[in-house]
Design an enzyme around this catalytic site. Sequence first.
Site, short mmCIF file in Angstrom:
data_model
loop_
_atom_site.label_atom_id
_atom_site.label_comp_id
_atom_site.label_asym_id
_atom_site.label_seq_id
_atom_site.Cartn_x
_atom_site.Cartn_y
_atom_site.Cartn_z
N LYS A 1 39.94 49.38 29.30
CA LYS A 1 40.17 50.19 28.09
C LYS A 1 39.16 51.34 28.01
CE LYS A 1 39.40 48.33 23.98
NZ LYS A 1 38.51 49.21 23.19
N ASP A 2 38.00 51.10 28.59
CA ASP A 2 36.90 52.06 28.55
C ASP A 2 37.15 53.26 29.48
OD1 ASP A 2 34.38 52.77 27.65
OD2 ASP A 2 33.33 51.77 29.29
#
Length: 573
Positions: free
Chosen positions: A240-241
Amino acid sequence: LQRTQNRLEFLLEDCPCEQNPSDFYETTDQLLEPLLLCYESLQSCGSGVLADGRLADLIRRVSTFGMMLMKLDLRQESTRHSDTIDAITKYLGMGVYSEWNEEKKLDFLTKELKGKRPLVPPSIEVAPDVQEVLDTFRVAAELGSDSLGAYVISMASNASDVLAVELLQKEARLAVHGELGSPCPGGTLRVVPLFETVKDLRGAGSVIRKLLSIDWYRQHVIKNHNGQQEVMVGYSDSGKDAGRFTAAWELYKAQEDVVAACNEYGIKITLFHGRGGTIGRGGGPTYLAIQSQPPGSVMGTLRSTEQGEMVQAKFGLPETAVRQLEIYTTAVLLATLRPPLPPREEKWRSLMEDISKLSCQSYRSVVYENPEFLSYFNEATPQAELGFLNIGSRPARRKSTTGIGHLRAIPWVFAWTQTRFVLPAWLGVGAGLKGACEKGHTEELKSMYKEWPFFQSTIDLIEMILGKTDIPITKHYDDVLVSEKRKDLGRQLRDKLITTGKFVLVISGHEKIQQNNRSLRRLIESRLPFLNPMNMLQVEILKRLRSDDDNTKARDSLLITINGIAAGMRNTG
């Protein structure tokens, strides 16, 4: 055994239960003792056939599962532990722990761990969230490692995060058992740092080196945990980062570095893979995943999470469960005896760095830097509605902010899967591969795909996802649910999906998506007559729900479509 069961039932119901310890079994060894005595007696009087039958089976089961069946892991975020130590140092007038630098923290923690006196006074008064942490450690000290497995520290980033937990364990042990010499059942829990974000993954090797350079900690691992250090790596938040491609490469490098750090100090390593069921959260075929780990990272041991619907899918039937365990065992044995090949040339590594950098920039420019993206995400997917349905194992957000940063990886991936866009699994990949091909590295990438298991499995998983995406369905969500000013963002993202597909095919050498996995392609095609109408229904239900919040029938119908689409999308659901 009957008295043991009665006692446990009394304890579960909070009833007083005063029994003589000799009246019940407390440990696995106590139960094994009479069973082994029976076994030896039968063998000695010539009844070996009886001994090696059901009795031997029972002894094996007791040895494997003990009195507890399964050990539970405990898990807590690193900041909760530092807040607890901070509250203790403030209460004792020793200073503000949270303001100290890393070296000062390590000096303080090591000194306290070596000492014999308790640090935490029994009369300490602290905030409820700090008290909860202290209470958890107290219960863990009462139960010990016969009942509990690992203590996992999520969002770990420093060596002090691990020593803080070791100190809180020691304090709880002193409070419960009075002295260090009288251990809790089975001993202390092994402490497992979990590195999740890209930044923390990059520092993982340094953190383990720092820990093992501390004499007290190294001796503690050798003495209490058989010289074995466990380290968990997180697939969800790193994805997600920075996007799936960058996360995969950072995870690969982090594992290499952690293995090297442990080897330097002669400590054995167990890597614990925090995978989700979805490709965007590190999921995928088990055998393929284990076979593409860095050399030396699977030395006879491996831990992995199985989550959500994947538990039912993989272990729901006895035959399926045995098959899954066979796959795990085969892959671990092969990876140990015949480790996967490392990248053949240093040039491959620098090429991976270039692709990863381009991929991450492309991903973050959309997800974190485009001011319209969050609103588009909320409009184009059922993300906002997921929070109201009772289908998650935890809250959708870590904190009550609205940004992508604190949204958990599960709803982030799940919402995009529902619309058949599966954006977290491929966004950024096309930009990275396109950049490398335009610089003339196409043939090099083709060689990497053929000869390097890690790169091949990464590309194959992305290709599998592309086979499950559906541009016309995604466009339908945009046409009906997205406001006019954000429709252009949807068009741009669909163009990026097409670009990703084009360059994945160039590198894999396939003429069309899923060419090398025809059975999966047939499976996907056979589900489309059921999936497509459910997506059309979901769009209509979302449209009605957003104009009438109190429409309970629509909410119930939404849950049915969500379950149906998740079942149809399988390992991306």
